[in-house]
Design a protein around this motif. Structure first.
Motif, PDB file in Angstrom:
ATOM      1  N   HIS A 645       6.971   3.630  18.325  1.00 53.43           N
ATOM      2  CA  HIS A 645       6.095   2.616  18.908  1.00 53.43           C
ATOM      3  C   HIS A 645       6.951   1.528  19.534  1.00 53.43           C
ATOM      4  O   HIS A 645       7.964   1.131  18.983  1.00 53.43           O
ATOM      5  N   CYS A 647       6.629  -2.295  21.814  1.00 54.39           N
ATOM      6  CA  CYS A 647       5.754  -3.323  22.397  1.00 54.39           C
ATOM      7  C   CYS A 647       6.443  -4.058  23.542  1.00 54.39           C
ATOM      8  O   CYS A 647       7.646  -3.972  23.710  1.00 54.39           O
ATOM      9  N   ASP A 729      -2.794  -1.914  20.789  1.00 55.32           N
ATOM     10  CA  ASP A 729      -1.494  -2.227  21.378  1.00 55.32           C
ATOM     11  C   ASP A 729      -0.360  -2.316  20.374  1.00 55.32           C
ATOM     12  O   ASP A 729       0.785  -2.073  20.695  1.00 55.32           O
ATOM     13  N   CYS A 730      -0.704  -2.776  19.168  1.00 59.19           N
ATOM     14  CA  CYS A 730       0.357  -3.063  18.206  1.00 59.19           C
ATOM     15  C   CYS A 730      -0.286  -3.164  16.821  1.00 59.19           C
ATOM     16  O   CYS A 730      -1.482  -2.900  16.666  1.00 59.19           O
TER      17      CYS A 730
HETATM   18 ZN    ZN Z   1       4.146  -3.359  18.647  1.00 54.84          ZN
END
Ligand code: ZN
Ligand code: GLN
Length: 757
Positions: A645, A647, A729-730
């Protein structure tokens, strides 16, 4: 006489007072004037703490972000915010986070995009422009703060981001070139400088950190024309460059008609002599000799040896400062009670860095003898660190020698693995998942605090965390998510949690640094060789898996992110520290797999952050960073699914490396960019699976099903639906359950709708 000054001081306060004040205000528990009062107190405190310097910064304080402040000062406010009810502060927070304290949860203002401030872990709100953008001097914030400082007897030097760096940070919403706006921007800067000068400013610091990047010719030329115009204002300009070497911009900087130049003399030490030679007769040279980006003590004797001849040459045209704003280091080492004394003696936070500066100033201006004792103590600390057994571990050094390249390779290529994994997990089209964390509630934080204080036992803490995990799992089952997470209740922070269990890491109690807005992080301190004494996450993940028949994702933080979000050793290359981390986390990946965990996510939120400012240095960084991730992740069977993942990432320029990581699934942050960030994956024909985030977890607003369906449909035009995941998103740790549940409910409904189409 060398003159001492500072470029900027941390604004969050020693005890994160700003964070607390902001959050109380946003939640309607305090008024605008109470917030402003806390802000004024913090500014006063900061100036107090900087006493002893000749020039103190003003304008470095911000309620959220200094770039956002400047956008308001310049009247550059997106059209969607104009004509909304409320004060300037309401609009300020709308642009910062999608919502003012007065707005209801369903109001839907698109917050400004957020991105990293150069190669730091600070995030700013990206100014938006179009070819039509006009500027005008709007907010009087800087002027007010200047007057406030003067009223307190502070010798104040206003600091603000320079016009070129401001435009460089802007994002054009219509493909236009922000630099074309310079002729409209400069008169406003002139007016601002004039206003400050009339209010009594003698020096004004203009920050142009883009001078440490590679600038194309139009930008270089723009510097010349811009600063010729600004020089018309009768005020002395200190042009500040930091975060790296000037490189090809060095002659450019020398040609600018400014009264003073500040250089990062930590990262750019090699260029100082050259700048010195080209200095104009009256020009001031400010040398940033104290590292504003790290927490190690300065070797004062070494710096003095180097500085003394320069001081002799320049006299009072020599200024001394930290290399950059101290925004990027914690406030005060004196607050720390629990660090090993040996280690603590090697460190300096913002306050201590300014003390170092004063020692240097005294030594230069009045002779070393006057500060002999301080210099002896400093030399002893430097020597102690160099020799300490806390730092050097032969077993780790040996393991590093034995790394083989094939350890970083999966057994089979992605298509083969994908088939095996599809058979193993039998997931629907558009599988849903989350990024890992669920809300860190007050109860969770209190339990952790109680454990630390010893008021509850380790067993009690474990029971309570298990209850939290069970709650998170039950909620996810009820929502109908496909791949579950345990929720990270037991983690204070995605890096700190692991660092606390690894050797070679230390943690401060109060070493907070602002990440964005009210969000602060407490970067670990990597001081020695790294090893993993025992498994770190296996028991929690196994427990979570025991509660459900759905696949449970194991959740780890990757080596590059651990590195990039820590204060790192400056006594060995970053790359070497990263490989040590990779080996330690690889052991954890393999232990999770052996415990039956079939999906393992390794977060590399900060992979891009580590990119050097100069593109010519990128490839070298990417090569070792990618290798470290692969070494950590790829020692598993084909049927084990590796997720990663990331961001805040612009992927265009690193997409080949992202693909080279060869993670089976990558989840990324895209919602604020309206899926624009996916373009890079589309153009590259990214071969593996992707979960483009469909809702902005930084905003308290609830995304609707229709919005998320639309975003995913947009995504499906770029990436085949068979390879798409649906996720936020996160992580959700900063949100409340009351925000998360409706949002995820809508998200699952969106996936269901997509499957029917
Ligand atoms: Zn993230
Ligand atoms: N797994 C982490 C979380 O959900 C990832 C956070 C991040 O990417 N910053 O909190």
């Amino acid at each position: 006489m060398a003159i001492l000054h500072n470029l900027g001081f941390p604004r969050i306060g020693r005890k994160r007072e700003l964070k607390k004040a902001l959050e109380a205000y946003w939640q309607g528990q305090s008024s605008e004037s109470e917030l402003e009062q806390t802000a004024a107190q913090l500014r006063a405190q900061n100036w107090q703490l900087q006493q002893g310097l000749d020039w103190l910064p003003v304008g470095d304080f911000s309620l959220y972000d200094q770039v956002l402040d400047l956008s308001f000062t310049l009247g550059n406010i997106p059209a969607r915010l104009q004509h909304l009810a409320g004060s300037e502060l309401d609009n300020y927070f709308r642009l910062a986070r999608g919502r003012s304290a007065q707005d209801s949860a369903c109001s839907c203002i698109h917050a400004g995009e957020m991105t990293k401030w150069f190669d730091t872990n600070y995030h700013y709100i990206v100014p938006e422009v179009t070819a039509q953008t006009e500027f005008s001097l709007q907010s009087s914030r800087l002027l007010q703060q200047f007057r406030e400082a003067k009223a307190q007897g502070v010798q104040a030097k206003p600091v603000l981001i320079g016009p070129l760096t401001y435009l460089w940070l802007c994002k054009a919403k219509d493909q236009s070139e922000p630099l074309a706006l310079l002729p409209r921007l400069l008169p406003v800067y002139q007016q601002l400088l004039q206003t400050l000068q009339q209010a009594g400013a003698e020096w004004i610091q203009l920050d142009e950190p883009i001078l440490a990047t590679e600038l194309s010719e139009p930008w270089q030329l723009a510097f010349v024309s811009a600063y010729s115009l600004l020089a018309e204002v009768p005020v002395k300009l200190l042009l500040a460059s930091y975060f790296g070497q000037l490189g090809a911009n060095l002659p450019l900087l020398q040609a600018l008609p400014v009264a003073g130049i500040h250089l990062d003399a930590v990262r750019g030490r090699a260029e100082v002599q050259q700048v010195l030679q080209g200095l104009a007769p009256q020009q001031v040279l400010s040398l940033g000799v104290i590292d504003g980006r790290n927490i190690w003590k300065t070797d004062l004797t070494a710096v003095l040896d180097w500085l003394e001849p320069i001081a002799a040459l320049l006299g009072d045209r020599l200024w001394l400062a930290p290399s950059c704003s101290l925004l990027h280091v914690p406030v005060d080492l004196d607050s720390e009670q629990k660090l090993l004394p040996e280690l603590k003696n090697w460190l300096a936070f913002a306050k201590q860095k300014l003390q170092e500066l004063q020692i240097l100033g005294l030594a230069l201006n009045q002779g070393r003898l006057l500060v002999a004792e301080a210099l002896i103590d400093n030399a002893a600390a430097i020597a102690s660190r160099r020799q300490s057994a806390l730092v050097h571990n032969p077993a780790v050094q040996q393991a590093l020698q034995q790394i083989r390249p094939e350890q970083a390779q999966r057994q089979s290529p992605y298509p083969v693995r994908a088939q095996q994994q599809a058979a193993r997990f039998a997931l629907p089209l558009y599988p849903t998942t989350t990024i890992g964390s669920f809300p860190q509630t007050t109860a969770i934080r209190q339990a952790r605090l109680a454990l630390k204080k010893g008021t509850i036992s380790a067993a009690q803490y474990r029971d309570q965390m298990q209850t939290e995990i069970a709650h998170a799992v039950a909620q996810q089952e009820q929502l109908g998510l496909d791949v579950l997470v345990h929720g990270e209740a037991e983690r204070n922070d995605m890096v700190e949690y692991f660092g606390e269990q690894l050797s070679g890491f230390a943690f401060s109690q109060h070493g907070w640094v602002q990440s964005y807005g009210s969000r602060c992080v407490k970067p670990p301190i990597i001081y020695g060789d790294i090893s993993r004494p025992q498994p770190m996450t296996v028991a929690w993940t196994q427990y979570a898996q025991s509660l459900t028949t759905k696949p449970m994702k194991g959740m780890l933080t990757g080596p590059v992110t651990m590195l990039n979000w820590s204060f790192v050793r400056d006594d060995q290359p970053r790359q070497q520290t990263c490989l040590q981390l990779a080996l330690a986390i690889r052991q954890e990946v393999q232990d999770l797999e052996a415990a039956g965990v079939g999906i393992i996510q390794i977060d590399e939120a900060a992979l891009r952050e580590g990119l050097p400012l100069r593109q010519s240095e990128w490839q070298q960084y990417l090569d070792w960073a990618v290798f470290a991730f692969k070494l950590c992740a790829n020692g598993v069977a084909d049927s084990t699914q590796i997720h990663t993942h990331m961001c805040y990432s612009e992927f265009n320029d690193i997409i080949a490396e992202i693909a080279a990581l060869d993670a089976d699934v990558i989840t990324i942050e895209t919602s604020r960019s309206d899926m624009e960030l996916l373009r890079a994956f589309e153009h590259f024909d990214y071969p593996n699976q992707i979960g483009p985030g469909v809702y902005d977890i930084h905003s308290p607003n609830t995304p609707t099903t229709a919005q998320m369906v639309k975003l995913m449909q947009k995504a499906a035009q770029q990436i085949p639906a068979q390879r798409l995941w649906v996720n936020p998103d996160c992580g959700l740790k900063t949100r409340q359950w009351s925000e998360v549940l409706p949002a995820l409910k809508n998200m699952v409904a969106a996936a269901q709708q997509l499957r029917q189409n």
